[in-house]
Design an enzyme around this catalytic site. Structure first.
Site, PDB file in Angstrom:
ATOM      1  N   SER A 243      -2.495   7.864  -5.218  1.00  0.00           N
ATOM      2  CA  SER A 243      -3.535   6.852  -5.473  1.00  0.00           C
ATOM      3  C   SER A 243      -2.900   5.786  -4.153  1.00  0.00           C
ATOM      4  O   SER A 243      -2.161   5.905  -3.689  1.00  0.00           O
ATOM      5  CB  SER A 243      -3.430   6.047  -6.536  1.00  0.00           C
ATOM      6  OG  SER A 243      -2.326   5.508  -7.038  1.00  0.00           O
ATOM      7  N   LYS A 244      -3.716   4.627  -4.165  1.00  0.00           N
ATOM      8  CA  LYS A 244      -3.597   3.709  -3.147  1.00  0.00           C
ATOM      9  C   LYS A 244      -1.735   3.263  -3.085  1.00  0.00           C
ATOM     10  O   LYS A 244      -1.206   2.929  -2.065  1.00  0.00           O
ATOM     11  CB  LYS A 244      -4.303   2.611  -3.232  1.00  0.00           C
ATOM     12  CG  LYS A 244      -5.602   2.730  -2.949  1.00  0.00           C
ATOM     13  CD  LYS A 244      -6.339   1.791  -1.962  1.00  0.00           C
ATOM     14  CE  LYS A 244      -7.679   2.201  -1.418  1.00  0.00           C
ATOM     15  NZ  LYS A 244      -8.597   2.286  -2.469  1.00  0.00           N
ATOM     16  N   ARG A 245      -1.367   3.301  -4.483  1.00  0.00           N
ATOM     17  CA  ARG A 245       0.132   2.938  -4.613  1.00  0.00           C
ATOM     18  C   ARG A 245       0.924   3.580  -3.728  1.00  0.00           C
ATOM     19  O   ARG A 245       2.092   3.190  -3.431  1.00  0.00           O
ATOM     20  CB  ARG A 245       0.620   2.918  -5.836  1.00  0.00           C
ATOM     21  CG  ARG A 245       0.112   1.923  -7.045  1.00  0.00           C
ATOM     22  CD  ARG A 245       0.602   2.245  -8.455  1.00  0.00           C
ATOM     23  NE  ARG A 245       0.170   3.810  -8.896  1.00  0.00           N
ATOM     24  CZ  ARG A 245       0.945   4.766  -9.139  1.00  0.00           C
ATOM     25  NH1 ARG A 245       2.258   4.628  -9.125  1.00  0.00           N
ATOM     26  NH2 ARG A 245       0.413   5.776  -9.551  1.00  0.00           N
TER      27      ARG A 245
END
Ligand code: GLU
Length: 479
Positions: free
Chosen positions: A242-244
């Site tokens: 994900s964006k993390r």
């Protein structure tokens, strides 16, 4: 005849998860000389945008994925979905539902308070014609729900094997919402039927949708395609990517200077290997070797180190002319390009690219490495200046070395090296001190390919000029 589709929703940039889906569909189509259809699923008008559609097409093209049909825009096909839903009502396979979300929510809570499992309670299935008429006259909007029959749906997923779902676990899902917009299930199946899709290859997150969609194919009287659900991609911490984990949009990798073929190899090898993981495959080889049977069930880990490794390998293995073609836009963007580089200065430029590519992991690195050879617009790494240019001996020895260089008949790597070592010996200073200092002076950085070759390619004039900037460069780090 194999017909597959890639069906992104243009609610954001194309990210690596979706790209892997596109890639496997594309490889499968090309392997079987089939057709790859591109469909833009923009039925969620509020969240979709034309800009994102364009960005998705751009990303696919960058990686080298072309499509044979489409793009088909679902937003242009609303009437077709509505007609399909009404046909199902006419055939008794779907029904109008007048329940408002609030009413449904209330009944759901009541059911769950009794400790029972909730699914839509078919409140509207048995409304009489009169009741429906009254509701319509009151202006209550009607959705259309699919009437899930009793039984079990089974399918053989090409990745996960046999899957079976008891219909007791399915509710009568909505096909057309009260506002006339189709749900995902309806538009996907109608389009897959219309375009004759034979294989649906998509992410694992859709696996629970498949039984409902199979029911819809059957209800619409169409053959059911085969399904292959690709395992979820994980980040290095083994959590869903994900964006993390950083910017996972495909164009971001282009902008960071990765080569499309390196990226293609990297992405294809998430879940599939053409054989040897150490090798960079051409697209033709991957097309030849591709098979859905060899896709692994386990979740692949998105490992940027691997991408970087593949990219630097490819930067070194690519035929020089191809590498220069890839590099050119980067040099243009940096204002470093001139046509001389491939005409009158071609030999020199090719030697330069050959020398610098061994140290470059990306095209950004390579372009940065080349900059000081072409222009004075490069920066000095303050750390490198501090470490290698503050030695007081340099003030005495560098001018002597400048003189030596001036007198050299042939400004070649070999002669430069001999002169520098002789001068170091005579002045009682380590050659390495001079080498490090020169590197920082001419390139602004502490690491580079072999200095003597660097200086030869830099040329005598520019070398001498930059050697003369010792005090100026020192001053730069004072502030
Ligand atoms: N539009 C869906 C998505 O982006 C894909 C639908 C499908 O492949 O069936 O996840």
């Amino acid at each position: 005849m194999v017909r597959v589709r890639f069906a992104p929703s243009p609610t954001g940039h194309l990210h690596v998860g979706a790209l892997r889906t596109a890639l496997f569909n594309w490889l499968f189509a090309r392997h079987h000389h089939g057709t790859f259809v591109l469909r833009i699923e923009d039925t969620d008008v509020a969240r979709s945008s034309e800009e994102m559609s364009r960005s998705i097409l751009e990303a696919l093209s960058w990686v080298g994925l072309d499509w044979d049909e489409g793009p088909i825009y679902q937003s242009q096909r609303f009437e077709i979905y509505r007609r399909a839903a009404r046909t199902l009502v006419d055939r008794g396979l779907a029904y109008y539902c007048f329940c408002s979300p609030e009413e449904i929510e209330k009944r759901r809570q009541e059911t769950q308070a009794r400790g029972e499992h909730w699914k839509y309670d078919r409140h509207c299935l048995n409304l009489s014609e009169k009741e429906k008429q009254d509701l319509r006259e009151k202006g209550v909007a009607a959705a259309i729900r699919f009437l899930v029959p009793e039984g079990v749906t089974e399918f053989d997923d090409l990745v996960h094997g046999h899957i079976s779902v008891d219909h007791r676990n399915l509710e009568d899902f909505v096909l057309l919402r009260g506002d006339g917009f189709p749900t995902y299930h309806l538009s996907v199946v109608v389009d897959d039927i219309d375009t004759g899709i034979t294989h649906v290859i998509r992410g694992d997150d859709h696996i629970s949708n498949t039984p409902k969609q199979i029911l819809l194919y059957r209800a619409l009287g169409a053959p059911v395609p085969q399904f292959a659900h690709l395992p979820l991609i994980l980040g290095p911490d083994r959590k869903k990517l994900s964006k993390r984990h950083g910017d996972t949009s495909v164009l971001n990798f282009r902008d960071k200077g990765y080569l499309p073929l390196a990226f293609f190899n990297f992405m294809a090898q998430l879940s599939w290997s053409p054989g040897n993981e150490e090798k960079i495959y051409s697209i033709e080889e991957m097309v030849r070797e591709f098979s859905l049977e060899r896709i692994s069930k386990g979740s692949p880990v998105f490992d940027l180190n691997k991408l970087e490794w593949l990219n630097s390998r490819l930067i070194n293995e690519l035929p020089l002319a191809e590498l220069i073609a890839q590099l050119r836009p980067w040099l243009e963007k940096a204002g470093l390009w001139s046509d001389e580089l491939v005409t009158t200065r071609r030999d020199w430029f090719e030697r330069l690219v050959n020398l610098t590519r061994s140290r470059s992991r990306t095209l950004v690195d390579l372009s940065g490495m080349i900059a000081p050879f072409i222009s004075d617009r490069f920066s000095y790494d303050p750390e490198a200046v501090r470490k290698h240019l503050l030695n007081g001996e340099l003030d005495r020895v560098l001018p002597l070395l400048q003189d030596d260089f001036q007198k050299l008949e042939n400004f070649s790597a070999q002669e430069i090296e001999r002169t520098l070592r002789e001068r170091a010996e005579k002045e009682g200073i380590k050659a390495a001190i001079l080498i490090h200092a020169l590197r920082v002076l001419v390139l602004g950085r502490a690491v580079s390919p072999g200095l003597f070759e660097v200086l030869e390619l830099m040329g005598r004039e520019q070398t001498l000029a930059r050697m003369g900037k010792l005090s100026e460069v020192r001053k730069m780090i004072e502030n």
